[in-house]
Design an enzyme around this catalytic site. Structure first.
Site, PDB file in Angstrom:
ATOM      1  CG  ASP A 273      -1.376   3.484   5.745  1.00  0.00           C
ATOM      2  OD1 ASP A 273      -2.364   3.828   5.071  1.00  0.00           O
ATOM      3  OD2 ASP A 273      -0.586   4.289   6.278  1.00  0.00           O
TER       4      ASP A 273
ATOM      5  CG  ASP B 255      -1.816   1.241   1.254  1.00  0.00           C
ATOM      6  OD1 ASP B 255      -2.671   1.363   0.361  1.00  0.00           O
ATOM      7  OD2 ASP B 255      -1.627   2.084   2.153  1.00  0.00           O
TER       8      ASP B 255
ATOM      9  CD  GLU C 172      -5.547   1.489  -4.195  1.00  0.00           C
ATOM     10  OE1 GLU C 172      -6.695   1.936  -4.310  1.00  0.00           O
ATOM     11  OE2 GLU C 172      -4.851   1.622  -3.167  1.00  0.00           O
TER      12      GLU C 172
END
Length: 387
Positions: free
Chosen positions: A348, A184, A268
């Protein structure tokens, strides 16, 4: 499997070499402007444009004219490469990947030229046609088959040469997922792994911003076209270069460490361009998340790893990793508790774990996204989006 690598070395030219560099760059700029003007004039007169072969024929006649005989002193491949670059610029414009080609100004355009062949390294020096051997800092050996070499002057006044090489690598049947990781990325912590490990953002530009402002004020206070203004601009350019080098060094070391440690990286697929237009644009530009993901992509290819992109629409931060319940949380909520199972989450770390799970699911079942004609991933229609 053919891979492309670039090798960049700093040149240490003499005064005569630098004068030749500037002459080559000036000829390149002149031919670009001449060819662009010829294409525009021909299109206005006939409704058709000149292609590369027609311009190359006119370039031969241009060299024979007394006013433009100085083009003979430049290497022919440099001028031919300019015409090829102009064709690529128009192709990108018509395919809506770039703006209409512009005329190049000496004040705005950096001094650069490209030679596709015959630039080699000989005894620790760079051999350039019609210029000779130029001293260089060869900090690593040149590999593969050289396809082109670009000589460019940075704003700080330093000269560099960049070789583009094609390297043949053996093919492998399948890539493993024995050591996967969920990543992340963000501004609060630059990288957060699913194991809970975090890497703080270095913020190189933020730390140097005060010094950059002082150097910029010194440039603004100097008289234009003065020698002091030229020296102040070089000092400012060197400071910007220092910040850029620090950021690239951090990104390269972090990306290669992740590539060497894990064989499958789930991350992502953020809209970097969109984030760079928000009120946090300076922070996102300083973090250089796009460059970090790009480094992961090509280094994964070099080391036979794989990068799995998770859709930006996947609610990784709002989904409870323990029970799968989706919560409504704010961006300021760095810690939150699931109302369904009562699990306390770090925002996170929870996102990284969900990204890992979703990435492995996509890797096993196949991606839930498709590619359009422009090879861009698009989100498939869902029941909620069609209402």
């Amino acid at each position: 499997m053919m891979t492309v690598k670039c090798f960049k070395y700093r040149l240490m030219p003499t005064a005569a070499h630098e004068l030749a560099f500037l002459q080559f760059a000036g000829c390149r700029r002149f031919v670009w402007n001449w060819a662009l003007a010829r294409k525009q004039e021909t299109y206005k007169a006939t409704g058709k444009s000149l292609n590369y072969h027609a311009l190359a024929g006119e370039l031969v006649e241009l060299k024979r004219q007394p006013d433009t005989a100085f083009l003979k002193e430049c290497h022919s491949q440099v001028l031919q490469q300019v015409l090829m670059d102009l064709e690529s610029a128009f192709k990108n414009f018509f395919e809506k990947r770039a703006k209409f080609p512009r005329f190049k100004s000496k004040k705005r355009t950096p001094h650069t030229f490209r030679i596709p062949q015959n630039v080699t390294i000989v005894d620790g020096k760079v051999s350039i046609p019609k210029i000779g051997l130029v001293n260089a800092k060869i900090h690593r050996p040149l590999e593969g088959t050289v396809k082109s070499a670009t000589v460019k002057q940075e704003a700080s006044g330093e000269w560099y040469v960049t070789f583009v090489s094609h390297i043949e690598q053996p093919d492998i049947e399948a890539r493993t997922a024995n050591t996967p990781v969920g990543i992340d990325v963000g501004l609060e912590s630059f990288v957060t792994l699913d194991s809970g490990e975090k890497v703080a953002p270095p913020k190189f530009y933020r730390k140097a911003e005060r010094k950059l402002k002082r150097l910029q004020r010194r440039v603004s206070r100097c008289a234009k076209t003065s020698h002091n203004r030229s020296k102040a601009r070089k000092q400012l350019a060197r400071q910007h270069q220092r910040v850029r080098n620090q950021r690239n060094d951090f990104l390269h070391k972090l990306s290669i460490n992740l590539i060497r440690q894990f064989d499958t990286l789930c991350i992502e697929d953020l809209n970097i361009k969109g984030l760079a237009r928000t009120k946090l644009a300076k922070s996102f530009s300083d973090a250089a998340l796009g460059s970090f993901v790009r480094m992961l992509d090509y280094k994964a290819e070099w080391h036979y790893r794989q990068v799995v992109r998770v859709s930006r629409w996947f609610p990784s931060s709002k989904t409870c990793f323990a029970c799968g319940c989706i919560q409504q949380i704010e961006l300021s909520d760095r810690q939150w508790t699931c109302s369904a199972c009562g699990t306390r989450h770090d925002r996170d770390v929870n996102a990284a774990r969900n990204i890992l799970a979703e990435g492995l699911r996509l890797l096993t079942a196949g991606s839930a996204e498709s590619q359009n004609a422009a090879e861009v991933y698009v989100r498939l229609a869902t029941a909620s989006s069609t209402r």
